[in-house]
Scaffold this motif. Structure first.
Motif, short mmCIF file in Angstrom:
data_model
loop_
_atom_site.label_atom_id
_atom_site.label_comp_id
_atom_site.label_asym_id
_atom_site.label_seq_id
_atom_site.Cartn_x
_atom_site.Cartn_y
_atom_site.Cartn_z
N PRO A 180 0.69 -1.18 0.04
CA PRO A 180 0.12 0.00 -0.08
C PRO A 180 0.79 1.31 0.24
O PRO A 180 0.70 1.94 0.95
N ALA A 181 1.30 1.65 -1.05
CA ALA A 181 2.11 2.97 -1.22
C ALA A 181 2.16 3.37 -2.59
O ALA A 181 2.20 2.41 -3.47
N GLY A 182 1.78 4.58 -3.04
CA GLY A 182 1.89 5.01 -4.30
C GLY A 182 0.49 4.80 -5.13
O GLY A 182 0.82 4.83 -6.60
N TYR A 183 -0.47 4.04 -4.74
CA TYR A 183 -1.53 3.84 -5.69
C TYR A 183 -2.44 5.02 -5.97
O TYR A 183 -2.56 5.74 -5.16
N ARG A 207 0.39 2.47 7.03
CA ARG A 207 0.25 1.07 7.61
C ARG A 207 0.69 1.08 8.93
O ARG A 207 1.79 1.46 9.37
N ALA A 208 -0.10 1.02 9.76
CA ALA A 208 -0.26 1.00 11.24
C ALA A 208 0.80 -0.25 11.74
O ALA A 208 0.49 -1.28 11.23
N LEU A 209 1.86 0.13 12.45
CA LEU A 209 2.72 -1.23 12.82
C LEU A 209 2.70 -1.06 14.61
O LEU A 209 3.08 -0.17 15.25
N ALA A 210 2.40 -2.27 14.89
CA ALA A 210 2.26 -2.50 16.44
C ALA A 210 3.68 -2.47 16.90
O ALA A 210 4.62 -2.84 15.99
N TRP A 238 18.54 -3.75 0.91
CA TRP A 238 18.17 -3.82 -0.70
C TRP A 238 16.84 -4.86 -0.47
O TRP A 238 16.96 -5.94 -0.15
N THR A 239 15.76 -4.25 -0.44
CA THR A 239 14.38 -5.01 -0.30
C THR A 239 13.39 -4.33 -1.19
O THR A 239 13.52 -3.76 -2.12
N GLU A 240 12.18 -4.79 -0.97
CA GLU A 240 10.97 -4.72 -1.46
C GLU A 240 10.34 -3.41 -0.95
O GLU A 240 10.11 -2.49 -1.61
N VAL A 241 10.30 -3.32 0.32
CA VAL A 241 9.41 -2.42 1.11
C VAL A 241 10.11 -1.95 2.46
O VAL A 241 10.60 -2.60 3.14
N LEU A 242 10.35 -0.67 2.27
CA LEU A 242 11.04 0.03 3.57
C LEU A 242 9.70 0.30 4.43
O LEU A 242 8.90 0.96 4.16
N GLN A 243 10.01 -0.01 5.77
CA GLN A 243 9.21 0.11 6.88
C GLN A 243 9.80 1.17 7.98
O GLN A 243 11.02 1.59 7.67
#
Lengths: 520, 520
Positions: A38-41, A238-241, A300-305
């Motif tokens: 969920p980013a940039g859609y 995206r809320a992160l616990a 080097w990844t898909e998604v930065l949190q």
């Protein structure tokens, strides 16, 4: 605002309202959109279409094949699904309603590794019945891409993700651009590089995480653009616990292992680049780098949190690269507020590059992902509960785990079932669905400990996994199974097909895997 | 003869007898050898060691970890296994005795994709307990490499395969070279290119099948060489049966599909490079190219079999590349006799290049391999009978199927069991072991027909696979299973875990999969 963002007159001339574009959408069309995890859609056009369907009671009469890089906002996917607007959805989703529609068979979906999906689109594999001369596949009737600026040359500056946007722009017949004015322009963060189809494909020249090999924006044939609309809807963060104790224990086990690998000379001082999946364990692992002594490490990844911001704040991150910047709402606030600190460290690339086997192998990435379950021999299920119910999709896990230098999966050793707080063991005799075969995985980690499987045969792996990763409540059960199979079945990888899925059946029939009886 | 072949004085000075080298071998050592899919493996030194063990009754007292590119000659592997000389064997084997030893648990073995194995050796993953500074892993105590010449600069010209020979030479403490004078020098056929370990890894510059990017021989530190011995033992050619009608039907289905893909613009005129597994179906497919109208086609594969000579004779092959030239005895005779015609078309490369995801993706290879079984959703088992009994190993199938543009698996729809000529269906509800998940495969083919799975969801795939690939004797049984699961289990990929392995259990308990009773 739109005038400031759009620096090309021809594109500026296409500014219009989303309502004026509704008539382009016909039932059965194939729609490609920007967005990744969920980013940039795009938000305005999908919402406008959904409003149109709802207001005119067109449920089931306007239904599309919807493609994105990975998940898009649940607001978009769920609303479309609940209005019967999604007849097929590729290649990944998150969201209750879209998930229900897929699991009910109302929406078609097919799993494909995220690095392969954009490639297969451009091969014409998703429009097999149209004649598509090599290199000219047009998989989409309409593309919708969220932008944060348009450059002087008309190229599109994306927002918080790249995903398959280059393929959407290239592979659509008509294009709609949503310029999001509620967030800053991300100009400068993207590195847009695409690969040609064979036989014209050449080596991807990237050899380090912070290297730039592409352009700042996506080139587009302006005659394709049917409208440019403004959006003031930000990404739903995206809320992160907060990581729980189990996640922290897992992260600690992993960091200790990485220290060991470094001591043994198998990892450099600052580690090889890290890939980390999505979720709270992954977040805790990356957060651990902020307090560890790996100076100048890279991601080097898909998604930065969010946790990557902590590592930058701690002065320990050299650079990071992903296809999506998927922060929580406070995370985005923090990012925008300290723009000059975070922005130069971050690179966003198309998912065809972030997930490309070529680059992942070259960089020697350490891959870390969470499965649903693993088995005693080291196969992993990432996608289907009880072998049947789709959770999200395989995503990019296979791209990374198959090609990493070091492939790790981490998981809590148990999960609760409806009736038993320890009702589901993450370690089972045989997984109910395989996404990652034993030949792909090096290391498994739970809060109990770490199993280093490198170079081990199946029988040794089983003991490592059971004794180091399974919950104590399940160790005897699993060891009994192993010994029974070795005694009665034998062979290289002993499995008794009468009993191999017995723990799953105990869960479905009796409510807990603890009710499995090997001798029943 | 040895004088003609060895053109470097320092190496020539090391010529000795194999017997004089026996004392270097100690129980427990790690031995790396040349050879890939019985071609180019050392013969004299292994035989001399086996004779030594046998004559001195040292069975079980001289036991080694044995590594090669893939299979070596059964004469070598079986004899060592039967003398208890192989305590561990990586990463692949063929041969009755070695297979029995592994399945009995007397010999340890662990599956790894063939492109990853040499890389993991150089990462130090097979000597985890030695401290191995990055890039200097020495996985082998002794390396034994078959050569056909030594160049003036001392570099080693290999024979009929490359496999992991570069890693054996680089990664051993002591090296033995066997110069095979019973076959011509293969100087000129090899393209020796190796990849560095991260972070020093760079793009592999190869962009076409006939391109040369490396050297003719393997550079070696001469101080490592403890002996150079002569061998007059040729490769044991692999006899190939004439393709049966089923294999021909499968080949025809595949060729028809390739014509269709070309007509649709998804394959170029001369096709993308083909990868073809080992065995009679693969041989029949490649033979089909000799009579087809694909002029100038190319082969990028692991192993070249006899049929590639037919395609060259028909004037239809532009070039071929593999890591092994594994011909039958008459095939080798034909090759040597028509050297000038065949030799310039063939390129042999290390398995780290022939199987590298980077190159396979770039070239857009069409991959074709044979599984043990597939399931209704498109998962494939390539390695374990009944989920337990190792056949050979995963080999390079995962390297190719995961990275090809078009991933195909071909199989006879049934095989005989002990009591029923149709007792084993190659299409089952759930495979008993997964090597290739559904997300990897595009097309399945049997003599019954072809299932094109691209873009299809699980429920559609099940119908395609059952109706097009399963044997008519099994179609009703499989469709009943699918409908029952859809009705009672539901979800995205309906599997009833009570019944999913029922066909396997019917085979083991009653002798035939036809005895499966869904309602029992």
């Amino acid at each position: 605002m739109m005038n400031q963002r759009i620096r090309n007159a021809a594109v500026a001339a296409k500014v219009c309202t989303p309502e004026s574009l509704i008539h382009h959408f016909k039932d059965g069309m194939k729609i490609g959109v920007s967005g990744f995890t969920p980013a940039g859609y795009p938000k305005m056009m999908p919402k406008t279409l959904a409003d149109h369907v709802e207001e005119n009671e067109l449920q089931g009469q306007m239904s599309f094949t919807l493609c994105s890089g990975a998940s898009i906002g649940a607001d978009f996917d769920n609303r479309w699904a609940s209005l019967g607007m999604t007849r097929a959805r590729f290649p990944y989703q998150t969201g209750k309603d879209i998930n229900t529609a897929i699991n009910k068979g109302e929406c078609m979906m097919s799993d494909r590794h995220l690095s392969m999906f954009p490639q297969n689109l451009m091969y014409g594999f998703y429009n097999l019945h149209d004649k598509a001369p090599e290199g000219q596949a047009t998989p989409f009737d309409i593309g919708i891409v969220e932008a944060t600026a348009i450059r002087e040359d008309g190229s599109i500056v994306l927002g918080s993700s790249c995903g398959i946007s280059p393929e959407v722009v290239k592979g659509c017949k008509k294009l709609i651009i949503e310029v999001n004015t509620s967030i800053p322009s991300f100009e400068g963060i993207h590195d847009i590089y695409t690969v040609d189809n064979p036989p014209n494909r050449v080596p991807i020249p990237l050899t380090s995480v912070d290297q730039r090999i592409g352009e700042l924006g996506i080139q587009v044939d302006p005659s394709k653009i049917i409208g440019v609309i403004e959006s003031r809807l930000p990404d739903k963060g995206r809320a992160l616990a907060e990581p729980d104790q189990g996640s922290k224990d897992i992260a600690e086990n992993i960091l200790e292992f990485l220290y060991h690998e470094r001591n043994m000379g198998r990892q450099p001082e600052s580690l090889h680049p890290l890939q980390s999946g999505v979720g709270s364990i992954a977040n805790a692992v990356v957060a651990g780098l902020a307090t560890g002594d790996f100076d100048g490490c890279e991601v080097w990844t898909e998604v930065l949190q969010d946790s990557v911001l902590d590592v930058i704040d701690a002065g320990k991150l050299k650079s990071c690269s992903a296809t999506s910047l998927s922060l929580s709402e406070p995370g985005f606030e923090r990012f925008f507020k300290n723009w000059d600190r975070y922005f130069p460290k971050c690179h966003l690339r198309p998912s065809s590059i972030s997930n490309h086997p070529e680059v992942i192998r070259r960089l020697g990435v350490t891959a870390m992902n969470t499965p649903i379950e693993v088995d005693i021999y080291g196969h992993a299920n990432s996608s289907h509960l009880m072998g049947a119910r789709l959770v999200n999709g395989i995503g990019g896990s296979g791209d990374f785990l198959r090609n990493a230098k070091l492939s790790m999966m981490h998981f809590p050793s148990t999960r609760p079932s409806k009736t038993d707080p320890f009702g589901i063991s993450s370690v089972v005799p045989m997984v109910s669905h395989v996404d990652h075969p034993e030949s792909d995985l090096d290391v498994l980690v739970s809060e109990q400990g770490l199993a280093d499987l490198r170079g081990l045969g199946p029988k040794q792996r089983a003991r490592q996994i059971i004794m180091n990763c399974a919950h104590p409540k399940y160790r005897d059960m699993l060891m009994d199974y192993v010994r029974m199979c070795e005694r009665t079945i034998g062979f290289h990888e002993p499995q008794d097909l009468h009993k191999a899925l017995g723990m799953h059946l105990a869960l479905s029939d009796k409510g807990s895997m603890r009710d499995f009886d090997l001798y029943e």
